[in-house]
Motif scaffolding. Structure first.
Motif, PDB file in Angstrom:
ATOM      1  N   GLY A   8     -54.371 -46.577 -10.404  1.00 50.82           N
ATOM      2  CA  GLY A   8     -53.566 -45.757 -11.295  1.00 50.82           C
ATOM      3  C   GLY A   8     -53.381 -46.301 -12.700  1.00 50.82           C
ATOM      4  N   GLY A   9     -53.874 -47.515 -12.949  1.00 50.64           N
ATOM      5  CA  GLY A   9     -53.764 -48.064 -14.291  1.00 50.64           C
ATOM      6  C   GLY A   9     -54.653 -47.324 -15.272  1.00 50.64           C
ATOM      7  N   GLY A  10     -54.487 -47.647 -16.543  1.00 53.41           N
ATOM      8  CA  GLY A  10     -55.310 -47.005 -17.553  1.00 53.41           C
ATOM      9  C   GLY A  10     -54.801 -47.295 -18.942  1.00 53.41           C
ATOM     10  N   SER A  11     -55.418 -46.633 -19.911  1.00 59.39           N
ATOM     11  CA  SER A  11     -55.030 -46.766 -21.316  1.00 59.39           C
ATOM     12  C   SER A  11     -54.325 -45.495 -21.749  1.00 59.39           C
ATOM     13  N   VAL A  12     -53.117 -45.638 -22.267  1.00 63.28           N
ATOM     14  CA  VAL A  12     -52.313 -44.492 -22.671  1.00 63.28           C
ATOM     15  C   VAL A  12     -51.655 -44.783 -24.012  1.00 63.28           C
ATOM     16  N   GLN A  13     -51.057 -43.754 -24.578  1.00 55.64           N
ATOM     17  CA  GLN A  13     -50.339 -43.900 -25.842  1.00 55.64           C
ATOM     18  C   GLN A  13     -48.853 -44.127 -25.584  1.00 55.64           C
ATOM     19  N   PRO A  14     -48.162 -44.701 -26.535  1.00 56.16           N
ATOM     20  CA  PRO A  14     -46.712 -44.867 -26.389  1.00 56.16           C
ATOM     21  C   PRO A  14     -46.041 -43.530 -26.080  1.00 56.16           C
ATOM     22  N   GLY A  15     -45.104 -43.584 -25.147  1.00 61.12           N
ATOM     23  CA  GLY A  15     -44.403 -42.376 -24.735  1.00 61.12           C
ATOM     24  C   GLY A  15     -45.018 -41.669 -23.548  1.00 61.12           C
ATOM     25  N   ASP A  16     -46.239 -42.036 -23.202  1.00 61.33           N
ATOM     26  CA  ASP A  16     -46.911 -41.411 -22.066  1.00 61.33           C
ATOM     27  C   ASP A  16     -46.380 -41.960 -20.746  1.00 61.33           C
ATOM     28  N   SER A  17     -46.890 -41.360 -19.664  1.00 60.97           N
ATOM     29  CA  SER A  17     -46.498 -41.768 -18.319  1.00 60.97           C
ATOM     30  C   SER A  17     -47.726 -42.141 -17.497  1.00 60.97           C
ATOM     31  N   LEU A  18     -47.503 -43.028 -16.528  1.00 53.71           N
ATOM     32  CA  LEU A  18     -48.513 -43.394 -15.542  1.00 53.71           C
ATOM     33  C   LEU A  18     -47.812 -43.623 -14.216  1.00 53.71           C
ATOM     34  N   THR A  19     -48.551 -43.377 -13.130  1.00 52.64           N
ATOM     35  CA  THR A  19     -48.046 -43.727 -11.809  1.00 52.64           C
ATOM     36  C   THR A  19     -49.029 -44.668 -11.137  1.00 52.64           C
ATOM     37  N   LEU A  20     -48.544 -45.847 -10.787  1.00 53.53           N
ATOM     38  CA  LEU A  20     -49.345 -46.816 -10.056  1.00 53.53           C
ATOM     39  C   LEU A  20     -49.103 -46.639  -8.555  1.00 53.53           C
ATOM     40  N   SER A  21     -50.160 -46.873  -7.784  1.00 55.40           N
ATOM     41  CA  SER A  21     -50.071 -46.820  -6.326  1.00 55.40           C
ATOM     42  C   SER A  21     -50.588 -48.122  -5.746  1.00 55.40           C
ATOM     43  N   CYS A  22     -50.035 -48.491  -4.615  1.00 52.38           N
ATOM     44  CA  CYS A  22     -50.480 -49.682  -3.906  1.00 52.38           C
ATOM     45  C   CYS A  22     -50.524 -49.355  -2.426  1.00 52.38           C
ATOM     46  N   VAL A  23     -51.718 -49.409  -1.858  1.00 52.11           N
ATOM     47  CA  VAL A  23     -51.902 -49.097  -0.444  1.00 52.11           C
ATOM     48  C   VAL A  23     -52.110 -50.398   0.324  1.00 52.11           C
ATOM     49  N   GLY A  24     -51.352 -50.561   1.395  1.00 53.57           N
ATOM     50  CA  GLY A  24     -51.471 -51.758   2.223  1.00 53.57           C
ATOM     51  C   GLY A  24     -52.244 -51.483   3.501  1.00 53.57           C
ATOM     52  N   SER A  25     -52.977 -52.487   3.941  1.00 50.34           N
ATOM     53  CA  SER A  25     -53.666 -52.409   5.221  1.00 50.34           C
ATOM     54  C   SER A  25     -53.614 -53.775   5.879  1.00 50.34           C
ATOM     55  N   GLY A  26     -53.694 -53.782   7.216  1.00 49.16           N
ATOM     56  CA  GLY A  26     -53.683 -55.036   7.943  1.00 49.16           C
ATOM     57  C   GLY A  26     -52.303 -55.649   8.101  1.00 49.16           C
ATOM     58  N   LEU A  27     -51.265 -54.893   7.765  1.00 50.35           N
ATOM     59  CA  LEU A  27     -49.893 -55.374   7.928  1.00 50.35           C
ATOM     60  C   LEU A  27     -49.005 -54.211   8.353  1.00 50.35           C
ATOM     61  N   THR A  28     -47.884 -54.559   8.995  1.00 50.32           N
ATOM     62  CA  THR A  28     -46.903 -53.535   9.343  1.00 50.32           C
ATOM     63  C   THR A  28     -46.093 -53.256   8.088  1.00 50.32           C
ATOM     64  N   PHE A  29     -46.544 -52.283   7.345  1.00 50.31           N
ATOM     65  CA  PHE A  29     -46.062 -52.045   5.982  1.00 50.31           C
ATOM     66  C   PHE A  29     -44.548 -51.905   5.928  1.00 50.31           C
ATOM     67  N   SER A  30     -43.981 -51.220   6.901  1.00 52.66           N
ATOM     68  CA  SER A  30     -42.542 -50.940   6.874  1.00 52.66           C
ATOM     69  C   SER A  30     -41.692 -52.195   7.022  1.00 52.66           C
ATOM     70  N   ASN A  31     -42.287 -53.307   7.426  1.00 51.66           N
ATOM     71  CA  ASN A  31     -41.536 -54.557   7.594  1.00 51.66           C
ATOM     72  C   ASN A  31     -41.440 -55.378   6.317  1.00 51.66           C
TER      73      ASN A  31
END
Length: 125
Positions: A8-31
């Motif tokens: 979700g990263g990238g190059s944007v201008q001041p005032g813009d919005s971005l949403t980063l995501s992080c997906v986990g695997s190999g772990l009990t994420f909720s813990n």
């Protein structure tokens, strides 16, 4: 093997919005408490935001409070960082991190057990 993969990263201008995501695997994420750190060129890795196992418990660095929102979806093993009103000083590599913790959250880099590879966010006019 535990993996955290940011996107979700990238190059944007001041005032813009971005949403980063992080997906986990190999772990009990909720813990795990899930955090976002960032590292600007020539600087250390600083905490940005954390969401505890109970997703009502969150922390934000003063520099992002009111502009960034952290959330998690345990069914998707994903944590998000919604970033609004971006500023040039938000430019950094953003890292996702996981901390096996029953209650609350930690702010120290050393507390986190697993890290993603990072995603670049550049804010420039």
């Amino acid at each position: 093997q535990v993996q955290l993969v940011e996107s979700g990263g990238g190059s944007v201008q001041p005032g813009d919005s971005l949403t980063l995501s992080c997906v986990g695997s190999g772990l009990t994420f909720s813990n795990y408490a899930m955090a976002w750190f960032r590292q600007a060129p020539g600087k250390g890795r600083d905490i940005v935001s954390v969401v505890a196992r109970a997703d009502s418990i969150t922390y934000y660095a003063d520099s992002v409070k009111g502009r960034f929102t952290i959330s998690r979806d345990n069914t998707k093993r994903t944590t998000y960082l919604q970033m609004n009103s971006l500023k040039p000083e938000d430019t950094a590599v953003y890292y996702c991190a996981a901390d096996l913790r029953t209650f609350g959250y930690a702010l120290e880099y050393s507390a986190y057990d697993y890290w993603g590879q990072g995603t670049q966010v550049t804010v420039s006019s």
